[in-house]
Design a protein around this motif. Structure first.
Motif, PDB file in Angstrom:
ATOM      1  N   VAL A  27       0.860  -1.189   0.000  1.00  0.00           N
ATOM      2  CA  VAL A  27       0.000   0.000   0.000  1.00  0.00           C
ATOM      3  C   VAL A  27       0.899   1.243   0.000  1.00  0.00           C
ATOM      4  N   HIS A  28       1.806   1.300  -0.981  1.00  0.00           N
ATOM      5  CA  HIS A  28       2.776   2.390  -1.057  1.00  0.00           C
ATOM      6  C   HIS A  28       2.114   3.680  -1.554  1.00  0.00           C
ATOM      7  N   ARG A  29       2.890   4.721  -1.725  1.00  0.00           N
ATOM      8  CA  ARG A  29       2.320   6.031  -2.041  1.00  0.00           C
ATOM      9  C   ARG A  29       1.630   6.058  -3.403  1.00  0.00           C
ATOM     10  N   GLY A  30       2.090   5.247  -4.345  1.00  0.00           N
ATOM     11  CA  GLY A  30       1.386   5.145  -5.616  1.00  0.00           C
ATOM     12  C   GLY A  30       0.022   4.501  -5.441  1.00  0.00           C
ATOM     13  N   HIS A  31      -0.040   3.400  -4.673  1.00  0.00           N
ATOM     14  CA  HIS A  31      -1.315   2.778  -4.356  1.00  0.00           C
ATOM     15  C   HIS A  31      -2.252   3.762  -3.656  1.00  0.00           C
ATOM     16  N   GLN A  32      -1.686   4.542  -2.754  1.00  0.00           N
ATOM     17  CA  GLN A  32      -2.510   5.464  -1.975  1.00  0.00           C
ATOM     18  C   GLN A  32      -3.171   6.514  -2.855  1.00  0.00           C
ATOM     19  N   VAL A  33      -2.449   6.982  -3.881  1.00  0.00           N
ATOM     20  CA  VAL A  33      -3.043   7.952  -4.812  1.00  0.00           C
ATOM     21  C   VAL A  33      -4.244   7.326  -5.512  1.00  0.00           C
ATOM     22  N   LEU A  34      -4.084   6.096  -5.989  1.00  0.00           N
ATOM     23  CA  LEU A  34      -5.172   5.400  -6.682  1.00  0.00           C
ATOM     24  C   LEU A  34      -6.371   5.208  -5.752  1.00  0.00           C
ATOM     25  N   ILE A  35      -6.101   4.739  -4.552  1.00  0.00           N
ATOM     26  CA  ILE A  35      -7.183   4.459  -3.607  1.00  0.00           C
ATOM     27  C   ILE A  35      -7.891   5.741  -3.190  1.00  0.00           C
ATOM     28  N   ARG A  36      -7.133   6.812  -2.996  1.00  0.00           N
ATOM     29  CA  ARG A  36      -7.766   8.087  -2.614  1.00  0.00           C
ATOM     30  C   ARG A  36      -8.624   8.641  -3.745  1.00  0.00           C
ATOM     31  N   GLN A  37      -8.202   8.412  -4.987  1.00  0.00           N
ATOM     32  CA  GLN A  37      -9.045   8.836  -6.113  1.00  0.00           C
ATOM     33  C   GLN A  37     -10.360   8.068  -6.109  1.00  0.00           C
ATOM     34  N   ALA A  38     -10.288   6.767  -5.809  1.00  0.00           N
ATOM     35  CA  ALA A  38     -11.513   5.973  -5.726  1.00  0.00           C
ATOM     36  C   ALA A  38     -12.404   6.463  -4.585  1.00  0.00           C
ATOM     37  N   ILE A  39     -11.804   6.792  -3.444  1.00  0.00           N
ATOM     38  CA  ILE A  39     -12.580   7.293  -2.308  1.00  0.00           C
ATOM     39  C   ILE A  39     -13.248   8.610  -2.668  1.00  0.00           C
ATOM     40  N   ASP A  40     -12.510   9.511  -3.320  1.00  0.00           N
ATOM     41  CA  ASP A  40     -13.078  10.810  -3.706  1.00  0.00           C
ATOM     42  C   ASP A  40     -14.265  10.627  -4.651  1.00  0.00           C
ATOM     43  N   ALA A  41     -14.121   9.716  -5.627  1.00  0.00           N
ATOM     44  CA  ALA A  41     -15.215   9.467  -6.569  1.00  0.00           C
ATOM     45  C   ALA A  41     -16.432   8.895  -5.844  1.00  0.00           C
ATOM     46  N   VAL A 177      16.192   1.145   4.717  1.00  0.00           N
ATOM     47  CA  VAL A 177      14.824   1.226   5.245  1.00  0.00           C
ATOM     48  C   VAL A 177      14.298   2.654   5.220  1.00  0.00           C
ATOM     49  N   LYS A 178      15.185   3.639   5.229  1.00  0.00           N
ATOM     50  CA  LYS A 178      14.742   5.031   5.174  1.00  0.00           C
ATOM     51  C   LYS A 178      14.141   5.341   3.805  1.00  0.00           C
ATOM     52  N   HIS A 179      14.798   4.879   2.738  1.00  0.00           N
ATOM     53  CA  HIS A 179      14.243   5.096   1.403  1.00  0.00           C
ATOM     54  C   HIS A 179      12.957   4.299   1.221  1.00  0.00           C
ATOM     55  N   ALA A 180      12.909   3.087   1.772  1.00  0.00           N
ATOM     56  CA  ALA A 180      11.679   2.297   1.702  1.00  0.00           C
ATOM     57  C   ALA A 180      10.524   3.061   2.352  1.00  0.00           C
ATOM     58  N   ALA A 181      10.799   3.737   3.464  1.00  0.00           N
ATOM     59  CA  ALA A 181       9.762   4.518   4.143  1.00  0.00           C
ATOM     60  C   ALA A 181       9.295   5.690   3.282  1.00  0.00           C
ATOM     61  N   GLU A 182      10.220   6.290   2.539  1.00  0.00           N
ATOM     62  CA  GLU A 182       9.845   7.387   1.640  1.00  0.00           C
ATOM     63  C   GLU A 182       8.892   6.886   0.557  1.00  0.00           C
ATOM     64  N   LEU A 183       9.110   5.673   0.078  1.00  0.00           N
ATOM     65  CA  LEU A 183       8.252   5.110  -0.955  1.00  0.00           C
ATOM     66  C   LEU A 183       6.901   4.656  -0.390  1.00  0.00           C
ATOM     67  N   LEU A 184       6.935   4.122   0.827  1.00  0.00           N
ATOM     68  CA  LEU A 184       5.715   3.609   1.447  1.00  0.00           C
ATOM     69  C   LEU A 184       4.842   4.714   2.039  1.00  0.00           C
ATOM     70  N   GLY A 185       5.464   5.794   2.465  1.00  0.00           N
ATOM     71  CA  GLY A 185       4.728   6.818   3.189  1.00  0.00           C
ATOM     72  C   GLY A 185       4.611   6.514   4.666  1.00  0.00           C
ATOM     73  N   ARG A 186       5.327   5.512   5.132  1.00  0.00           N
ATOM     74  CA  ARG A 186       5.363   5.136   6.551  1.00  0.00           C
ATOM     75  C   ARG A 186       6.551   4.186   6.719  1.00  0.00           C
ATOM     76  N   HIS A 187       6.957   3.952   7.939  1.00  0.00           N
ATOM     77  CA  HIS A 187       8.068   3.038   8.184  1.00  0.00           C
ATOM     78  C   HIS A 187       7.641   1.596   7.910  1.00  0.00           C
ATOM     79  N   TRP A 188       8.533   0.849   7.251  1.00  0.00           N
ATOM     80  CA  TRP A 188       8.254  -0.571   7.026  1.00  0.00           C
ATOM     81  C   TRP A 188       8.366  -1.311   8.349  1.00  0.00           C
ATOM     82  N   ARG A 189       7.504  -2.303   8.547  1.00  0.00           N
ATOM     83  CA  ARG A 189       7.484  -2.992   9.836  1.00  0.00           C
ATOM     84  C   ARG A 189       7.142  -4.458   9.659  1.00  0.00           C
ATOM     85  N   ILE A 190       7.546  -5.229  10.641  1.00  0.00           N
ATOM     86  CA  ILE A 190       7.151  -6.634  10.727  1.00  0.00           C
ATOM     87  C   ILE A 190       6.628  -6.885  12.134  1.00  0.00           C
ATOM     88  N   SER A 191       5.910  -7.972  12.297  1.00  0.00           N
ATOM     89  CA  SER A 191       5.455  -8.347  13.640  1.00  0.00           C
ATOM     90  C   SER A 191       5.569  -9.848  13.806  1.00  0.00           C
TER      91      SER A 191
END
Length: 315
Positions: A27-41, A177-191
């Motif tokens: 659900v990276h920043r590109g995905h988020q743009v697409l999903i937000r466009q769907a939400i707006d519509a 991981v810092k660049h990955a966070a820039e692409l994701l829009g949040r810190h990458w994590r595992i649990s």
């Protein structure tokens, strides 16, 4: 957010939604743009805003023995979608039956008959149906025939670099991981649950919580500044991922040292967010040299975490 598994029994209030279709791994920043466009519509049309997902990832279905690096397990993916404001998540089981559907049958059986979709949002590289026979053009033609709109979202990029799940994986493979966070829009994590280890960290004065890395995870080895969530609490720490070359050069293990913390947490589940890399893994001449470096690493991790917290408070 309402989560529906399968398309056999879709509640009436979930029909006629505006849907974003895809795997959305990360659900990276590109995905988020697409999903937000769907939400707006959806908001403009007074309809539910939904996301249609496939579980497991098709790659895992077709190649079950090949390790696949999933950036976001389903539970985390759903949590991120809810944060974005999605009303409805439809999770289709990717099984032999679904894999056998050709593009036209998928559109007719799932999108039209089961879901009564009114507007579909997809990425420019979206393919679907048996043997990936369906494309964005297939969707557009079907939309014209069945009365639903189709919006194809072009690549989203920053400084010339498109946001993609592949780019996130490449960054993580390098330990960036810092660049990955820039692409994701949040810190990458595992649990995962804290498991027992060799207790070398305890003997060196740095007791660690060991966490098994999810299957297929490909993170570059080294020392990282991390933030850990445990029972709703956020704790700072430093994590090591590597093969312990100073000792046995064995299988990679994730060892997390929590600052100013002395509770027993074996068996409890923690979430580890990777903030930045401190240094690469390397071999030391003896345990004393390693301990001195670990002290330096922890101080560096504390500084990174303090800077990250300060940056977050200014955002």
């Amino acid at each position: 957010m309402r989560v529906i598994h399968g398309s056999d029994e879709i509640p009436l209030e979930a029909r006629g939604a505006v849907l974003a279709l895809g795997n959305f791994d990360g659900v990276h920043r590109g995905h988020q743009v697409l999903i937000r466009q769907a939400i707006d519509a959806a908001r403009r049309d007074g309809r539910p805003a939904g996301v249609l997902l496939f579980e497991p990832h098709p790659r895992e279905f077709f190649n079950p023995d090949a390790p696949h690096f999933r950036l976001t397990p389903l539970e985390e993916k759903l949590a991120v979608l809810e944060e974005l404001g999605v009303d409805l998540a439809i999770v289709l089981p990717f099984n032999a039956e679904l894999a056998a559907l050709d593009a036209e049958r998928f559109i007719g059986d799932v999108l039209v008959n089961a879901l009564g979709v009114k507007h579909v949002f997809v990425g420019y590289h979206f393919f679907f149906g048996r043997n990936r026979s369906g494309s964005t053009e297939t969707l557009r033609a079907a939309g014209a025939a069945h009365g639903f709109d189709v919006t194809v979202v072009e690549p989203v990029s920053e400084r010339g670099e498109p946001f993609s799940s592949t780019a996130v994986r490449l960054a993580l493979a390098e330990g960036d991981v810092k660049h990955a966070a820039e692409l994701l829009g949040r810190h990458w994590r595992i649990s995962g649950p804290v498991v027992g280890g060799a207790k070398r960290g305890t003997g060196l004065g740095f007791p660690t919580a060991n966490v098994a890395m999810p299957k297929g995870t490909a993170l570059g080895h080294g020392i990282f500044a991390v933030r850990v969530t445990l029972d709703g609490r956020q704790l700072d720490g430093a994590a090591y991922l590597g093969t312990r070359p100073t000792f046995d050069n064995g299988m990679p293990v994730l060892e997390v040292f929590l600052f100013d913390f002395d509770e027993a947490i074996y068996g409890r589940t923690i979430e580890v967010s990777f903030i930045d890399k401190v240094r690469d893994d390397r071999k030391f001449s003896d345990a004393d040299e390693l301990v001195r470096q670990m002290q330096i690493d922890c101080e560096a991790a504390r500084r990174i975490l303090a800077q990250d917290a300060a940056a977050g408070s200014k955002a």
